[in-house]
Design a protein around this motif. Structure first.
Motif, PDB file in Angstrom:
ATOM      1  N   GLY A  31       0.842  -1.324  -0.105  1.00 55.31           N
ATOM      2  CA  GLY A  31      -0.005   0.131  -0.026  1.00 55.31           C
ATOM      3  C   GLY A  31       0.770   1.351  -0.148  1.00 55.31           C
ATOM      4  N   GLY A  32       2.167   1.174   0.513  1.00 55.66           N
ATOM      5  CA  GLY A  32       2.921   2.374   0.554  1.00 55.66           C
ATOM      6  C   GLY A  32       3.658   2.669  -0.808  1.00 55.66           C
ATOM      7  N   ILE A  33       3.759   1.629  -1.551  1.00 56.34           N
ATOM      8  CA  ILE A  33       4.629   1.799  -2.710  1.00 56.34           C
ATOM      9  C   ILE A  33       3.961   2.807  -3.369  1.00 56.34           C
ATOM     10  N   PRO A  34       2.856   2.736  -3.933  1.00 57.41           N
ATOM     11  CA  PRO A  34       2.123   3.951  -4.777  1.00 57.41           C
ATOM     12  C   PRO A  34       2.350   5.229  -4.269  1.00 57.41           C
ATOM     13  N   PHE A  35       2.040   5.189  -2.951  1.00 54.55           N
ATOM     14  CA  PHE A  35       2.308   6.715  -2.199  1.00 54.55           C
ATOM     15  C   PHE A  35       3.488   7.135  -2.529  1.00 54.55           C
ATOM     16  N   ILE A  36       4.441   6.358  -2.400  1.00 57.56           N
ATOM     17  CA  ILE A  36       5.984   6.925  -2.199  1.00 57.56           C
ATOM     18  C   ILE A  36       6.406   7.355  -3.688  1.00 57.56           C
ATOM     19  N   LEU A  37       6.068   6.360  -4.624  1.00 56.55           N
ATOM     20  CA  LEU A  37       6.237   6.695  -6.238  1.00 56.55           C
ATOM     21  C   LEU A  37       5.483   8.013  -6.494  1.00 56.55           C
ATOM     22  N   LEU A  38       4.136   8.247  -5.982  1.00 61.80           N
ATOM     23  CA  LEU A  38       3.498   9.525  -6.189  1.00 61.80           C
ATOM     24  C   LEU A  38       4.120  10.656  -5.629  1.00 61.80           C
ATOM     25  N   LEU A  39       4.526  10.642  -4.519  1.00 65.39           N
ATOM     26  CA  LEU A  39       5.621  11.786  -3.743  1.00 65.39           C
ATOM     27  C   LEU A  39       6.803  11.890  -4.538  1.00 65.39           C
ATOM     28  N   CYS A  40       7.459  10.691  -4.680  1.00 67.31           N
ATOM     29  CA  CYS A  40       8.786  10.991  -5.568  1.00 67.31           C
ATOM     30  C   CYS A  40       8.599  11.690  -6.710  1.00 67.31           C
ATOM     31  N   GLY A  41       7.600  11.311  -7.569  1.00 68.56           N
ATOM     32  CA  GLY A  41       7.374  11.769  -8.851  1.00 68.56           C
ATOM     33  C   GLY A  41       6.982  13.284  -8.803  1.00 68.56           C
ATOM     34  N   LEU A  42       6.195  13.765  -8.039  1.00 69.77           N
ATOM     35  CA  LEU A  42       5.840  15.294  -7.778  1.00 69.77           C
ATOM     36  C   LEU A  42       7.112  15.985  -6.961  1.00 69.77           C
ATOM     37  N   MET A  43       7.806  15.478  -6.300  1.00 66.44           N
ATOM     38  CA  MET A  43       9.120  16.118  -6.056  1.00 66.44           C
ATOM     39  C   MET A  43      10.102  16.395  -7.144  1.00 66.44           C
ATOM     40  N   ALA A  44      10.281  15.365  -8.075  1.00 66.15           N
ATOM     41  CA  ALA A  44      11.009  15.356  -9.021  1.00 66.15           C
ATOM     42  C   ALA A  44      10.414  16.540 -10.396  1.00 66.15           C
ATOM     43  N   ALA A  45       9.338  16.233 -10.504  1.00 66.18           N
ATOM     44  CA  ALA A  45       8.691  17.591 -11.083  1.00 66.18           C
ATOM     45  C   ALA A  45       8.784  18.873 -10.848  1.00 66.18           C
ATOM     46  N   TYR A  46       8.520  19.068  -9.558  1.00 69.06           N
ATOM     47  CA  TYR A  46       8.779  20.185  -8.896  1.00 69.06           C
ATOM     48  C   TYR A  46      10.159  20.751  -9.128  1.00 69.06           C
ATOM     49  N   LEU A  47      11.134  20.014  -8.613  1.00 75.57           N
ATOM     50  CA  LEU A  47      12.751  20.589  -8.661  1.00 75.57           C
ATOM     51  C   LEU A  47      13.003  20.444 -10.008  1.00 75.57           C
ATOM     52  N   SER A  48      12.656  19.967 -11.066  1.00 76.47           N
ATOM     53  CA  SER A  48      13.135  20.155 -12.234  1.00 76.47           C
ATOM     54  C   SER A  48      12.398  21.279 -13.203  1.00 76.47           C
TER      55      SER A  48
END
Length: 67
Positions: A31-48
């Motif tokens: 259950g935590g893997i999709p949540f972690i992927l979502l947060l990491c993807g949003l962070m990468a998009a925000y930083l780049s």
């Protein structure tokens, strides 16, 4: 020495808990893997965002353009 013994005891109890309640642990991880992927993807998009904005020709400001 007390911290080391406490750490070994906590690791042992954690391993014992994973062995006893392995189904619940795997459900939690699954259950935590999709949540972690979502947060990491949003962070990468925000930083780049700034880097991508600088590369687009339509979004360059007049100050950053050369003569």
């Amino acid at each position: 020495m007390k911290v080391f013994v406490g750490g070994v005891a906590a690791a042992f109890l954690g391993l014992l808990g994973i062995i006893i309640w392995h189904h619940a642990v795997f459900t939690f991880i699954a259950g935590g893997i999709p949540f972690i992927l979502l947060l990491c993807g949003l962070m990468a998009a925000y930083l780049s965002y700034d880097e991508v904005k600088d590369k687009l020709p339509c979004c360059r400001s007049k100050e950053t353009q050369g003569p």
